[in-house]
Scaffold this motif. Structure first.
Motif, short mmCIF file in Angstrom:
data_model
loop_
_atom_site.label_atom_id
_atom_site.label_comp_id
_atom_site.label_asym_id
_atom_site.label_seq_id
_atom_site.Cartn_x
_atom_site.Cartn_y
_atom_site.Cartn_z
N LEU A 160 38.96 18.30 68.87
CA LEU A 160 38.74 17.71 70.19
C LEU A 160 38.07 16.34 70.08
N PHE B 51 39.97 12.93 71.58
CA PHE B 51 39.48 12.25 72.78
C PHE B 51 38.58 11.03 72.48
N SER C 294 32.06 9.43 70.05
CA SER C 294 31.37 10.29 71.01
C SER C 294 30.12 10.85 70.35
#
Length: 859
Positions: free
Chosen positions: A718, A722, A746
């Motif tokens: 993930l 993303f 992130s």
């Protein structure tokens, strides 16, 4: 002088108030005309006003007697200009193509280089003077065009009167830019460029040589004041400062002149811009010589820069090396022969010719006075070596020549003398009455070449093309001052191409070949900027070093420029250099050590792996759950090797690999330890005998390891989908370097990955802590507890160290945490077993593994 011109303006207004019905009114106001100095009758009469004499006698004023008439004395240098006018007229009269059947005459008066005599001259020219002494006044002006005067102020004074009658004037030497105003002077033309161009050319010249701090002196008249005002404006635009600007007048007081020379001497500027007429230049040099004013670089205007009478031995020490713009010199065929024909016998009654002869040969036609020789009349002008006979510098004389030919071509067109190429015997149609405004119109339209090839025309303001020669005062081998042309200036060309110059041929002040320096402040070197000093002109400044990250790559920079984001200033702050890109590389000591420890750890783990494989059938390895042990060793090898992805230049792939590989391998490692811990706890917590304790299903162990690892794999997938990590140039942390690092993409995903590993470690620690008092001989839980303590301590200290470490040390801290925790797990869990396997084989028995009790200890 200004007051006198204002008085003339008032006089002109009064004249304009009268109806031109009774010509006697004008005659009374114009006064009794005088005889011209030089005269010739013709169908067309051209008037001339030249400064034949250069000094006005000062008469005493009385309230009881009328003032004495003005008397001009001191024979000047403009007699040659009058002769040039007469030569041009004779040339036209002898031409069969230009005004073929028209005779051109002339009347030449003395303007005496001053406004008052110039006003008298223009009145005499306008008045219909007969060649006898009868005081009459005709309704027609006696001249059709006036050539003159040599000074701007005198020209303005004459225009104030001649303009009433719309009589055109062509000046050969009046350069004031104010005369280009067609609204005020619609009948004015000139064959010399306007000071509008010369003043700007002087400013560009001063700028070209880097002289930013200059002094200025000017004539206190229209010529000097207007010219200097234009120069100061142009100089300001070029970044040049004027230390002082002084005005002098040849008729001014001696005290004022002395004060001006003292100001020049005390000034710090080494360059003096002299916008002076010849009269003011004469008196200034006399005083400069008296006060021993030397060492200045003179920059002169066209009025005096080619004045031969100044280039004498007396002034050579002051003026040698002078620079300035001059009118282009020319050659006039036949002029020298015409000049040499002048003789008093041409007109024995003409005092001017007699005085010219006496001045030239230093003799007198009268009886000997004070030892002066008597003129015989047999002297030869060919033997005289003076300004009059020297035709090598025909500049202003050529302007007079062009003015006369311009008048002739205008009249030729006005009289419809035919087009170019028609028969030479074609006659002109003379007019009984010439309208002055028609003469003005045809003058405006003239455009013709001279024999020399030079083209004569006027622009809409009555000005010619602005072209100059750059003249330098040098000494020839004989020690005489000569005017050397070292460049040129053409205002019609675009900027950057107007100047042509040969700097190598210039002689500077003091006959030096080294260019003088004239600045208020020494130039700021590259790497510095100018800082203005309060209360000082812009050219006076201090030099301030550019700030870090800023540069100035040229001298005297007004400000420093900030380098682009990827660049930094060098040590001298003179140029921007690429910033040092910093990352943890294999080549540096820290990177090499961490690489070595990583490979050492992987090697040791591989050695343990082979040891366990060699003793895989022994009770100790079997009791340690060999399958999980091998998987744990494999994951530890990956943990050691994943630290290598943090070393080297970050790329897109390495950034995505380093954190995900770290997260998945550590998740696999801790999952294996968790499975081992659960196995130990379940085995020894069972409430049945040892031989009846069910063995944990191998498939359950594999499932738990796979499940725990897959959770981390899912988080990493993930993360990569993303907001994947990517290479980033961090220029904010350190100004002089760029830190090439991997941006997390992130941060939340990173801390989730780290947090998940921490969660697995905490579960292992809790379970292992609960099983720490199981039988010693087979109690793997206490080793797992100790390994988890090390693991937790390492990663707990990692967080603040990671956040606070700058640049590549951030990566080093993360690698250190990976290696420290991996070594901790390897030594804590496998070192005791390897010790038994290799050094205490007698303890590697089933009996010893079961310990003193026949069943697990139940708390």
């Amino acid at each position: 002088m200004h007051g006198y011109i204002s008085g003339i303006s008032f006089f002109v207004v009064i004249l304009g108030a009268f109806e031109v019905e009774d010509d006697s009114v004008f005659c009374e106001m114009l006064g009794s005309p005088e005889l011209p100095l030089l005269f010739k009758k013709g169908d067309i009469t051209i008037g001339g006003a030249f400064s034949i004499y250069s000094q006005i006698s000062k008469s005493s004023l009385s309230m009881t007697e009328p003032p004495e008439p003005l008397k001009c004395s001191r024979y000047g240098i403009e007699f040659r200009f009058a002769q040039a006018m007469m030569f041009a007229i004779e040339e036209i009269n002898n031409s069969s193509t230009l005004l073929p059947n028209v005779t051109v005459g002339y009347k030449i008066f003395d303007s005496c280089g001053s406004t008052l005599p110039s006003t008298h001259a223009v009145m005499d020219l306008i008045n219909g003077q007969k060649q006898n002494l009868v005081k009459t006044c005709n309704s027609q002006t006696s001249v059709h065009v006036i050539i003159g005067a040599s000074e701007s102020s005198s020209t303005i004074a004459m225009l104030q009167i001649s303009g009433i009658f719309q009589i055109p004037m062509i000046s050969h030497f009046a350069t004031c830019a104010c005369l280009s105003n067609r609204n005020e002077y619609p009948t004015f033309f000139r064959t010399i460029p306007s000071d509008y161009y010369q003043s700007r050319a002087l400013a560009k010249l001063v700028k070209h040589f880097g002289w930013t701090w200059v002094g200025a002196v000017r004539s206190d008249n229209d010529y000097g004041n207007n010219g200097m005002a234009t120069f100061i404006t142009a100089a300001s635009q070029e970044g040049i400062c004027v230390e002082y600007s002084e005005a002098i007048s040849r008729t001014g007081s001696t005290e004022q002149l002395e004060r001006v020379v003292r100001v020049i001497q005390r000034g710090t500027a080494r360059v003096l811009v002299a916008f002076l007429a010849q009269g003011e230049m004469d008196v200034l040099l006399e005083e400069a010589l008296r006060q021993n004013l030397t060492g200045l670089q003179w920059v002169g205007s066209e009025s005096w820069i080619t004045s031969s009478h100044l280039a004498n031995t007396r002034f050579s020490g002051i003026l040698t090396g002078s620079l300035g713009f001059a009118i282009k010199k020319a050659k006039i065929k036949g002029l020298q022969e015409f000049l040499l024909q002048v003789h008093p016998n041409q007109d024995p009654q003409n005092n001017l010719l007699r005085e010219f002869w006496e001045t030239t040969f230093g003799c007198s036609f009268q009886s000997r006075l004070h030892g002066t020789e008597q003129c015989s009349g047999f002297e030869r002008l060919q033997d005289a070596n003076n300004v009059y006979t020297d035709v090598s510098e025909l500049r202003i004389s050529n302007n007079v020549y062009k003015a006369v030919h311009a008048v002739a071509h205008a009249m030729h067109s006005m009289f419809k003398c035919g087009q170019s190429g028609e028969a030479v015997n074609h006659s002109c149609t003379l007019m009984d009455h010439l309208e002055p405004r028609q003469v003005v119109k045809h003058l405006q339209d003239v455009n013709f070449p001279l024999q020399s090839g030079e083209r004569v025309y006027f622009d809409k303001n009555g000005d010619p093309a602005a072209t100059y020669e750059l003249v330098n005062w040098q000494r020839n081998p004989a020690g005489e001052i000569v005017f050397m042309t070292v460049g040129s200036y053409d205002a019609s060309l675009p900027n950057g191409k107007q100047f042509t110059m040969n700097v190598m041929n210039i002689t500077w002040a003091g006959e030096s070949w080294e260019r003088p320096l004239s600045v208020c402040s020494e130039r700021c070197l590259p790497g510095f900027r100018q800082a203005m000093i309060k209360g000082k002109p812009l050219c006076c400044f201090s030099c301030v070093a550019c700030a870090v990250g800023e540069i100035s790559n040229s001298s005297n920079s007004a400000e420093c420029s900030r380098c682009l984001l990827d660049f930094w200033s060098n040590d001298d702050h003179s140029k921007c250099v690429p910033k040092v890109i910093e990352f943890l590389s294999y080549g540096e000591t820290m990177g090499a050590l961490l690489t070595a420890f990583s490979l050492l750890g992987a090697t040791l783990t591989l050695v343990v792996f082979f040891v366990f494989f060699r003793f895989r059938h022994t009770p100790l390895v079997k009791a340690s759950n060999s399958e999980l042990s091998f998987l744990l060793l494999f994951s530890l090898i990956l943990c050691f090797l994943c630290s290598l992805t943090f070393i080297g230049q970050p790329t897109e792939w390495s950034c995505m690999l380093r954190h995900t590989a770290f997260g998945i391998t550590f998740a696999l490692c801790i999952s294996c330890i968790l499975a081992k811990t659960i196995t130990v706890v379940v085995a020894f917590k069972a409430n049945r005998p040892a031989n009846t304790v069910p063995q944990c299903s191998a498939s359950l162990q594999r499932t738990s390891v796979l499940g725990c690892t897959l959770v981390q794999v899912l988080v990493c997938v993930l993360w990569l989908v993303f907001a994947p990590p990517f290479p980033h140039k961090n220029a904010a942390h350190a100004t002089e370097i760029i830190i090439l690092e991997c941006d997390l993409g992130s941060p939340v995903a990173f801390w989730v990955v780290l947090g998940y590993i921490g969660l697995l470690a905490v579960l292992c620690f809790i379970l292992a802590f609960l099983a720490r008092k199981l039988p010693d001989n087979f109690n793997e839980a206490k080793f797992i507890t100790f390994s988890m303590l090390i693991f937790s301590a390492v990663w707990t200290t990692f967080i603040p160290a990671y956040v606070s470490s700058p640049g590549k040390f951030t990566v080093a801290v993360e690698i250190f945490a990976i290696l420290a925790s991996s070594f901790g797990l390897l030594f804590s869990i496998f070192a005791p077993k390897c010790y038994i396997l290799l050094l205490k084989p007698e303890k590697n028995t089933k009996k010893h593994m079961m310990g003193r009790n026949s069943r697990p200890h139940i708390q």
